[in-house]
Design a protein around this motif. Structure first.
Motif, PDB file in Angstrom:
ATOM      1  N   VAL A 106      -5.131  -9.668 -47.794  1.00 42.42           N
ATOM      2  CA  VAL A 106      -3.916  -9.833 -48.600  1.00 42.42           C
ATOM      3  C   VAL A 106      -2.705  -9.342 -47.805  1.00 42.42           C
ATOM      4  CG1 VAL A 106      -2.662  -9.026 -50.647  1.00 42.42           C
ATOM      5  CG2 VAL A 106      -5.072  -9.672 -50.836  1.00 42.42           C
ATOM      6  N   LYS A 107      -2.805  -8.153 -47.232  1.00 39.45           N
ATOM      7  CA  LYS A 107      -1.701  -7.593 -46.452  1.00 39.45           C
ATOM      8  C   LYS A 107      -1.405  -8.441 -45.215  1.00 39.45           C
ATOM      9  CE  LYS A 107      -2.341  -2.790 -47.892  1.00 39.45           C
ATOM     10  NZ  LYS A 107      -2.606  -1.378 -47.447  1.00 39.45           N
ATOM     11  N   SER A 108      -2.474  -8.922 -44.568  1.00 39.80           N
ATOM     12  CA  SER A 108      -2.288  -9.748 -43.376  1.00 39.80           C
ATOM     13  C   SER A 108      -1.516 -11.027 -43.703  1.00 39.80           C
ATOM     14  CB  SER A 108      -3.647 -10.083 -42.766  1.00 39.80           C
ATOM     15  OG  SER A 108      -3.497 -10.924 -41.644  1.00 39.80           O
ATOM     16  N   ASN A 109      -1.891 -11.654 -44.821  1.00 40.19           N
ATOM     17  CA  ASN A 109      -1.206 -12.883 -45.214  1.00 40.19           C
ATOM     18  C   ASN A 109       0.216 -12.608 -45.690  1.00 40.19           C
ATOM     19  OD1 ASN A 109      -3.009 -15.360 -44.998  1.00 40.19           O
ATOM     20  ND2 ASN A 109      -4.388 -13.935 -46.013  1.00 40.19           N
TER      21      ASN A 109
ATOM     22  N   THR B 194       2.097 -10.344 -44.355  1.00 38.24           N
ATOM     23  CA  THR B 194       2.839 -10.226 -43.095  1.00 38.24           C
ATOM     24  C   THR B 194       3.159 -11.600 -42.530  1.00 38.24           C
ATOM     25  OG1 THR B 194       1.788  -8.110 -42.569  1.00 38.24           O
ATOM     26  CG2 THR B 194       2.785  -9.317 -40.743  1.00 38.24           C
ATOM     27  N   THR B 195       2.154 -12.504 -42.579  1.00 37.89           N
ATOM     28  CA  THR B 195       2.371 -13.867 -42.096  1.00 37.89           C
ATOM     29  C   THR B 195       3.511 -14.538 -42.864  1.00 37.89           C
ATOM     30  OG1 THR B 195       0.060 -14.146 -41.449  1.00 37.89           O
ATOM     31  CG2 THR B 195       1.338 -16.156 -41.814  1.00 37.89           C
ATOM     32  N   ILE B 196       3.517 -14.389 -44.175  1.00 36.42           N
ATOM     33  CA  ILE B 196       4.564 -14.993 -45.004  1.00 36.42           C
ATOM     34  C   ILE B 196       5.922 -14.385 -44.667  1.00 36.42           C
ATOM     35  CG2 ILE B 196       5.422 -15.237 -47.373  1.00 36.42           C
ATOM     36  CD1 ILE B 196       2.420 -15.246 -48.246  1.00 36.42           C
TER      37      ILE B 196
ATOM     38  N   GLU C  12      10.058  -5.734 -36.524  1.00 39.30           N
ATOM     39  CA  GLU C  12      10.097  -4.345 -36.964  1.00 39.30           C
ATOM     40  C   GLU C  12       8.876  -3.584 -36.488  1.00 39.30           C
ATOM     41  OE1 GLU C  12      10.505  -4.432 -41.156  1.00 39.30           O
ATOM     42  OE2 GLU C  12      12.483  -5.397 -41.136  1.00 39.30           O
ATOM     43  N   SER C  13       7.876  -4.300 -36.008  1.00 41.31           N
ATOM     44  CA  SER C  13       6.652  -3.645 -35.554  1.00 41.31           C
ATOM     45  C   SER C  13       5.930  -4.559 -34.578  1.00 41.31           C
ATOM     46  CB  SER C  13       5.730  -3.336 -36.743  1.00 41.31           C
ATOM     47  OG  SER C  13       5.281  -4.555 -37.334  1.00 41.31           O
ATOM     48  N   GLU C  14       4.944  -3.985 -33.894  1.00 42.88           N
ATOM     49  CA  GLU C  14       4.132  -4.760 -32.966  1.00 42.88           C
ATOM     50  C   GLU C  14       3.322  -5.812 -33.715  1.00 42.88           C
ATOM     51  OE1 GLU C  14       2.405  -5.867 -29.246  1.00 42.88           O
ATOM     52  OE2 GLU C  14       4.243  -4.857 -29.874  1.00 42.88           O
ATOM     53  N   VAL C  15       2.910  -5.495 -34.948  1.00 41.37           N
ATOM     54  CA  VAL C  15       2.159  -6.463 -35.759  1.00 41.37           C
ATOM     55  C   VAL C  15       3.013  -7.696 -36.029  1.00 41.37           C
ATOM     56  CG1 VAL C  15       1.113  -6.876 -38.018  1.00 41.37           C
ATOM     57  CG2 VAL C  15       0.697  -4.713 -36.829  1.00 41.37           C
ATOM     58  N   MET C  16       4.299  -7.479 -36.363  1.00 37.76           N
ATOM     59  CA  MET C  16       5.196  -8.604 -36.627  1.00 37.76           C
ATOM     60  C   MET C  16       5.411  -9.436 -35.366  1.00 37.76           C
ATOM     61  SD  MET C  16       8.071  -7.061 -39.220  1.00 37.76           S
ATOM     62  CE  MET C  16       8.843  -8.667 -39.409  1.00 37.76           C
ATOM     63  N   ARG C  17       5.510  -8.770 -34.225  1.00 38.23           N
ATOM     64  CA  ARG C  17       5.706  -9.494 -32.965  1.00 38.23           C
ATOM     65  C   ARG C  17       4.504 -10.389 -32.677  1.00 38.23           C
ATOM     66  NH1 ARG C  17       4.420  -9.670 -27.790  1.00 38.23           N
ATOM     67  NH2 ARG C  17       2.930  -7.969 -27.953  1.00 38.23           N
ATOM     68  N   LEU C  18       3.315  -9.841 -32.846  1.00 39.28           N
ATOM     69  CA  LEU C  18       2.100 -10.625 -32.596  1.00 39.28           C
ATOM     70  C   LEU C  18       1.981 -11.781 -33.584  1.00 39.28           C
ATOM     71  CD1 LEU C  18      -0.434  -7.722 -31.884  1.00 39.28           C
ATOM     72  CD2 LEU C  18       0.546  -9.309 -30.221  1.00 39.28           C
ATOM     73  N   GLU C  19       2.361 -11.535 -34.839  1.00 41.77           N
ATOM     74  CA  GLU C  19       2.310 -12.598 -35.845  1.00 41.77           C
ATOM     75  C   GLU C  19       3.316 -13.695 -35.522  1.00 41.77           C
ATOM     76  OE1 GLU C  19       0.644 -14.626 -38.743  1.00 41.77           O
ATOM     77  OE2 GLU C  19      -0.017 -12.585 -38.248  1.00 41.77           O
ATOM     78  N   PHE C  20       4.487 -13.287 -35.012  1.00 43.80           N
ATOM     79  CA  PHE C  20       5.500 -14.261 -34.594  1.00 43.80           C
ATOM     80  C   PHE C  20       4.945 -15.157 -33.489  1.00 43.80           C
ATOM     81  CE2 PHE C  20       8.995 -15.676 -31.937  1.00 43.80           C
ATOM     82  CZ  PHE C  20       9.979 -16.062 -32.854  1.00 43.80           C
ATOM     83  N   GLU C  21       4.283 -14.554 -32.517  1.00 42.94           N
ATOM     84  CA  GLU C  21       3.702 -15.318 -31.417  1.00 42.94           C
ATOM     85  C   GLU C  21       2.611 -16.265 -31.911  1.00 42.94           C
ATOM     86  OE1 GLU C  21       2.422 -12.658 -28.385  1.00 42.94           O
ATOM     87  OE2 GLU C  21       4.451 -11.976 -27.869  1.00 42.94           O
TER      88      GLU C  21
END
Length: 414
Positions: free
Chosen positions: A320-323, A325-327, A397-406
């Motif tokens: 749920v949290k992962s999705n 972040t994706t959204i 805002e975070s490394e997680v967001m950067r990876l999700e962007f990529e």
């Protein structure tokens, strides 16, 4: 001398528009040997001892070396524009020219001119970064395949072509080293590109440059910025050359025509970006958002379902949290695309207004003084136009967001 003569042609194209000038063509039956002789004499001082040759330092070495090819493409595009109104809008007769086929020919010539105008230090770095990213991606896939092959590979083999663990380990080590070197080179390119972009008026920090290098529209934005910069230099060169008194209506008219066609070229670059955003990137992004919303809804429902074990419910909750972040990142990406689209549309509006002036001047030009005023106003526009600036790019805002962007970017590129 030949280069200086062609310098006249290229810079003339820089200020372009769309309307036809076919009615004018009959008034200018020119002996180009005579014109060439006149311009040559003019630059060598035979006509005026006070006239000094103009330096090519405004232009990059590559643009200067391709000056003849650039001016030839622009000149041919201008000729096609001039005859457009004399053609039927469409024709059912095979191979008969009409306005649609003529427009295709003009666009091919503008594309050829763009390939020249997109060259710069920033452009070269952008291409190298793209090639490196593709190479690193292939190496990662190869590395994964090797790690899988190593699992059941024998320790040794008398068959030299057979993969062994020793060979796999050696190749894995080599690939890991190549990937590290490639990523280090990408960081170096990032810093060099940031400096190169400053030289063409784009003040970005390294994180913004990284986003440009990793976003689907980054190549288009950088290409457009480079083309704008080179066109500005060509226009500046034209303004410089137009300081000389040619006393030739035809040469003045050709300068204005080059300016006109280059406006067409800039408009085309912006329209292509809007077309990609509307027809390709945003639809794909909407599908990614819809998929993530459905997965989030499904995971949320199952995370509260007692039929699953505690560990399974925890995994669903993590999904749920992962999705989410994706959204979140996809919505930020959507905002980025919207801001880029708005900037491009604003550029198109301003460029079309400028093209209208260039079109009218091209058809009514009377003196080099009018040309200089036209070019000067064009340079002022190019300095202020929104198409030369970048939208807000700080979204990580975070490394997680950067990876999700990529990851979203990778899916958009498919």
């Amino acid at each position: 001398m030949k280069k200086k003569f062609f310098a006249f042609f290229v810079l003339f194209f820089v200020l372009g528009g769309t309307a036809s000038a076919s009615d004018w063509t009959s008034y200018f039956q020119v002996d180009w040997n005579e014109v060439s002789s006149y311009v040559s004499n003019f630059f060598t001082g035979d006509k005026n001892e006070n006239v000094k040759p103009v330096s090519d330092e405004i232009l990059s070495p590559y643009i200067a070396s391709e000056w003849e090819n650039l001016t030839e493409n622009l000149t041919d595009a201008l000729k096609l524009r001039d005859k457009n109104d004399s053609l039927p809008k469409s024709s059912w007769i095979p191979f008969k020219e009409d306005q649609e086929s003529n427009a295709h020919k003009i666009n091919r010539l503008l594309d050829a001119a763009m390939k020249i105008l997109v060259s710069s230090e920033a452009g070269n770095l952008r291409r190298e970064a793209g090639e490196l990213r593709e190479n690193i991606s292939r190496q990662r896939i190869e590395l994964d395949e090797l790690r899988n092959k190593r699992i059941n590979a024998p320790e040794s083999s008398y068959m030299f072509w057979k993969m062994t663990r020793e060979k796999a380990d050696k190749k894995i080590s080599e690939l890991e080293n190549e990937i590290r070197n490639g990523e280090a080179r990408l960081q170096e390119i990032n810093a060099n590109l940031t400096d190169a972009l400053k030289n063409i008026g784009l003040e970005l920090d390294s994180s913004q440059t990284e986003i440009l290098l990793n976003s689907v529209t980054g190549d288009d934005l950088l290409s457009n910025a480079i083309i704008f910069s080179n066109v500005k230099n060509v226009v500046a060169k034209l303004e410089n050359l137009s300081q000389n008194e040619t006393n030739s209506l035809e040469i003045t008219r050709r300068y204005t025509g080059m300016y006109l066609v280059l406006n067409d070229l800039l408009i085309l670059t912006q329209e292509e970006l809007v077309k990609k955003i509307d027809g390709e990137y945003k639809p794909k992004l909407n599908l990614i958002i819809a998929e993530a919303q459905n997965l989030r809804k499904d995971a949320l429902s199952k995370s509260n379902n007692s039929a699953y074990t505690d560990e399974q419910r925890k995994s669903f909750a993590a999904n749920v949290k992962s999705n989410e972040t994706t959204i979140q990142v996809a919505n930020l990406y959507n905002e980025l695309l919207n801001s880029q689209r708005a900037a491009a549309l604003n550029s198109i509006k301003n460029l079309k207004l400028n093209r209208d002036l260039a079109e009218n001047t091209y058809r009514t030009v009377r003196s080099s003084g009018e040309l200089r005023g036209l070019i000067h106003s064009g340079l002022t526009l190019f300095d202020s136009i929104d198409g030369l600036s970048m939208p807000e790019l700080k979204i990580f805002e975070s490394e997680v967001m950067r990876l999700e962007f990529e990851e979203i970017d990778r899916r958009l590129r498919k």
